[in-house]
Design a protein around this motif. Sequence first.
Motif, PDB file in Angstrom:
ATOM      1  N   VAL A 172     -22.042  73.013  78.684  1.00 47.24           N
ATOM      2  CA  VAL A 172     -23.170  72.542  79.485  1.00 47.24           C
ATOM      3  C   VAL A 172     -22.800  72.572  80.957  1.00 47.24           C
ATOM      4  N   GLU A 173     -23.654  73.173  81.773  1.00 47.85           N
ATOM      5  CA  GLU A 173     -23.396  73.299  83.202  1.00 47.85           C
ATOM      6  C   GLU A 173     -24.373  72.510  84.064  1.00 47.85           C
ATOM      7  N   ARG A 174     -25.513  72.135  83.484  1.00 48.89           N
ATOM      8  CA  ARG A 174     -26.533  71.427  84.265  1.00 48.89           C
ATOM      9  C   ARG A 174     -27.163  70.342  83.396  1.00 48.89           C
ATOM     10  N   GLU A 175     -27.408  69.188  83.988  1.00 47.70           N
ATOM     11  CA  GLU A 175     -28.020  68.074  83.269  1.00 47.70           C
ATOM     12  C   GLU A 175     -29.533  68.106  83.435  1.00 47.70           C
ATOM     13  N   VAL A 176     -30.247  67.844  82.362  1.00 51.89           N
ATOM     14  CA  VAL A 176     -31.699  67.746  82.421  1.00 51.89           C
ATOM     15  C   VAL A 176     -32.071  66.317  82.773  1.00 51.89           C
ATOM     16  N   GLN A 177     -32.826  66.161  83.840  1.00 52.98           N
ATOM     17  CA  GLN A 177     -33.223  64.831  84.271  1.00 52.98           C
ATOM     18  C   GLN A 177     -34.212  64.224  83.284  1.00 52.98           C
ATOM     19  N   SER A 178     -33.957  62.966  82.899  1.00 53.99           N
ATOM     20  CA  SER A 178     -34.809  62.288  81.924  1.00 53.99           C
ATOM     21  C   SER A 178     -35.588  61.173  82.604  1.00 53.99           C
ATOM     22  N   PRO A 179     -36.865  61.003  82.209  1.00 55.07           N
ATOM     23  CA  PRO A 179     -37.666  59.912  82.793  1.00 55.07           C
ATOM     24  C   PRO A 179     -37.385  58.560  82.158  1.00 55.07           C
ATOM     25  N   PHE A 180     -36.319  58.475  81.361  1.00 52.55           N
ATOM     26  CA  PHE A 180     -36.048  57.245  80.619  1.00 52.55           C
ATOM     27  C   PHE A 180     -35.837  56.044  81.536  1.00 52.55           C
ATOM     28  N   THR A 181     -35.159  56.244  82.653  1.00 51.84           N
ATOM     29  CA  THR A 181     -34.824  55.116  83.526  1.00 51.84           C
ATOM     30  C   THR A 181     -35.860  54.875  84.618  1.00 51.84           C
ATOM     31  N   SER A 182     -36.942  55.633  84.637  1.00 50.68           N
ATOM     32  CA  SER A 182     -37.955  55.470  85.684  1.00 50.68           C
ATOM     33  C   SER A 182     -39.140  54.666  85.158  1.00 50.68           C
ATOM     34  N   GLY A 183     -39.852  54.010  86.053  1.00 49.74           N
ATOM     35  CA  GLY A 183     -41.030  53.246  85.675  1.00 49.74           C
ATOM     36  C   GLY A 183     -40.697  51.845  85.212  1.00 49.74           C
ATOM     37  N   ASP A 184     -41.747  51.103  84.859  1.00 54.91           N
ATOM     38  CA  ASP A 184     -41.594  49.703  84.460  1.00 54.91           C
ATOM     39  C   ASP A 184     -41.729  49.509  82.951  1.00 54.91           C
ATOM     40  N   TYR A 185     -41.837  50.590  82.203  1.00 59.20           N
ATOM     41  CA  TYR A 185     -42.011  50.451  80.760  1.00 59.20           C
ATOM     42  C   TYR A 185     -41.424  51.657  80.031  1.00 59.20           C
ATOM     43  N   ILE A 186     -41.228  51.489  78.731  1.00 52.21           N
ATOM     44  CA  ILE A 186     -40.850  52.593  77.864  1.00 52.21           C
ATOM     45  C   ILE A 186     -41.950  52.747  76.813  1.00 52.21           C
ATOM     46  N   THR A 187     -42.047  53.944  76.263  1.00 50.60           N
ATOM     47  CA  THR A 187     -43.114  54.242  75.305  1.00 50.60           C
ATOM     48  C   THR A 187     -42.511  54.746  74.003  1.00 50.60           C
ATOM     49  N   PHE A 188     -42.915  54.126  72.904  1.00 52.38           N
ATOM     50  CA  PHE A 188     -42.539  54.608  71.579  1.00 52.38           C
ATOM     51  C   PHE A 188     -43.639  55.515  71.052  1.00 52.38           C
ATOM     52  N   ASN A 189     -43.263  56.702  70.574  1.00 53.41           N
ATOM     53  CA  ASN A 189     -44.207  57.632  69.964  1.00 53.41           C
ATOM     54  C   ASN A 189     -43.919  57.735  68.472  1.00 53.41           C
ATOM     55  N   LEU A 190     -44.873  57.356  67.648  1.00 53.58           N
ATOM     56  CA  LEU A 190     -44.696  57.413  66.200  1.00 53.58           C
ATOM     57  C   LEU A 190     -44.518  58.859  65.741  1.00 53.58           C
ATOM     58  N   LYS A 191     -43.627  59.065  64.785  1.00 55.97           N
ATOM     59  CA  LYS A 191     -43.421  60.404  64.242  1.00 55.97           C
ATOM     60  C   LYS A 191     -44.614  60.861  63.412  1.00 55.97           C
ATOM     61  N   ASN A 192     -45.302  59.896  62.779  1.00 53.18           N
ATOM     62  CA  ASN A 192     -46.530  60.179  62.037  1.00 53.18           C
ATOM     63  C   ASN A 192     -47.626  59.280  62.590  1.00 53.18           C
ATOM     64  N   SER A 193     -48.592  59.885  63.250  1.00 54.99           N
ATOM     65  CA  SER A 193     -49.636  59.111  63.919  1.00 54.99           C
ATOM     66  C   SER A 193     -50.475  58.331  62.914  1.00 54.99           C
ATOM     67  N   ASP A 194     -50.685  57.047  63.223  1.00 54.88           N
ATOM     68  CA  ASP A 194     -51.507  56.201  62.368  1.00 54.88           C
ATOM     69  C   ASP A 194     -51.893  54.965  63.173  1.00 54.88           C
ATOM     70  N   PHE A 195     -53.181  54.637  63.218  1.00 57.11           N
ATOM     71  CA  PHE A 195     -53.632  53.507  64.018  1.00 57.11           C
ATOM     72  C   PHE A 195     -53.066  52.187  63.494  1.00 57.11           C
ATOM     73  N   THR A 196     -53.061  52.020  62.180  1.00 58.62           N
ATOM     74  CA  THR A 196     -52.564  50.769  61.610  1.00 58.62           C
ATOM     75  C   THR A 196     -51.074  50.591  61.868  1.00 58.62           C
ATOM     76  N   THR A 197     -50.316  51.670  61.714  1.00 63.47           N
ATOM     77  CA  THR A 197     -48.879  51.589  61.971  1.00 63.47           C
ATOM     78  C   THR A 197     -48.604  51.290  63.435  1.00 63.47           C
ATOM     79  N   ALA A 198     -49.368  51.902  64.344  1.00 66.57           N
ATOM     80  CA  ALA A 198     -49.193  51.628  65.775  1.00 66.57           C
ATOM     81  C   ALA A 198     -49.486  50.158  66.079  1.00 66.57           C
ATOM     82  N   LYS A 199     -50.514  49.614  65.443  1.00 63.26           N
ATOM     83  CA  LYS A 199     -50.845  48.195  65.659  1.00 63.26           C
ATOM     84  C   LYS A 199     -49.727  47.301  65.119  1.00 63.26           C
ATOM     85  N   ARG A 200     -49.174  47.633  63.961  1.00 59.70           N
ATOM     86  CA  ARG A 200     -48.089  46.825  63.391  1.00 59.70           C
ATOM     87  C   ARG A 200     -46.820  46.925  64.229  1.00 59.70           C
ATOM     88  N   LEU A 201     -46.553  48.090  64.788  1.00 57.02           N
ATOM     89  CA  LEU A 201     -45.397  48.239  65.670  1.00 57.02           C
ATOM     90  C   LEU A 201     -45.557  47.363  66.913  1.00 57.02           C
TER      91      LEU A 201
END
Length: 364
Positions: A172-201
């Motif tokens: 590896v010669e170059r690092e890819v900049q990640s938005p992980f440390t920017s902003g005031d929040y983090i976002t979880f993305n479900l691997k299988n989209s489902d409204f009920t599962t998102a609400k329970r999470l």
Amino acid sequence: MKLINSILIGACLFLASQTANGQRIKDLADVAGVRPNQLIGYGLVVGLPGTGEQSPFTEQSFKTMLSNFGITMPASLKPKIKNVAAVAVHAELPAFSKPGQTIDVTVSSMGSAQSLRGGTLLQTMLMGLDGNAYAVAQGSVVVSGLGAEGLDGSSVVINTPTVGRIANGALVEREVQSPFTSGDYITFNLKNSDFTTAKRLSDAINDFIAGSARALDATSVRVNAPRDAADRVSFLSTLENLEFEPDTPSAKIIVNSRTGTIVIGSEVRLLAAAITHGGITVTINETENINQPDAFSEGVTAATNQSIVDVRKDDSRMFVFDPGVTLDTLVKAINDVGAGPGDVMAILEALEQAGALRGDLVII
């Protein structure tokens, strides 16, 4: 810092009280921005034992490589190279990879090379979608496939000898900049989209830290997070180990028409329906009869073919389903009539067309 310490202490108490039936957030969701990146490059594999190729683009690449070292070949000279092969090199750059770390690469022949066994990949730049080089690959290619050819043109090929791998073959010669440390929040993305599962999470995180999570849609749940990078890592480490019970998936029947594999979800239901199952079996036998002439005739021995065609229709069987029939009843009824995979597919498609199938029929 006191807030983080109190969160960690609370996490230990909260995790200890969770049931064993739940699943961890890290197993059901990904963190937005934390993702791998695909890299690709074009290079040359040299040192092949006569299993390379002679193609225009291979010769051009070979001449270009020599020119980079200050060696100029006459235009009239066409090198006959059988130990060189043009290859495509691809790899996956994991998230947060740092310069100096190594990654595995896959090397695939692009031309008519018979095998890459015994070859060595020369320095190859691996590019990202933005056109920048993120890694450099080089090393000996390991091939699991095998090919052999006889003088009469017969050949045997085991696996794929034109594809190989180089473990830790790219730097590896170059690092890819990640938005992980920017902003005031983090976002979880479900691997299988489902409204009920998102609400329970969202509820599971809010039970841990009140008012910190919000479900944005069937996939994303946004969580307020500390701005400091170290605090954010500790915070995420705690959240991803929280457990909750995801919702059951929607009712589906998956049919693989190529292999005959059928998977029926437990939520599949049937409305009232009657199904008849029957089939026709056609058997054709070919026999050859030898006709001998009489002893005093001038005839010759002749062979004639006789075809016997037998058509047999199996007894048709009908079975009736009451409304709300479950998976167990459906499978038992189909097994009772001795239906094969092809017949089951036809029955399921007919049920869907009749509107008696409560579930999605997916054919792959």
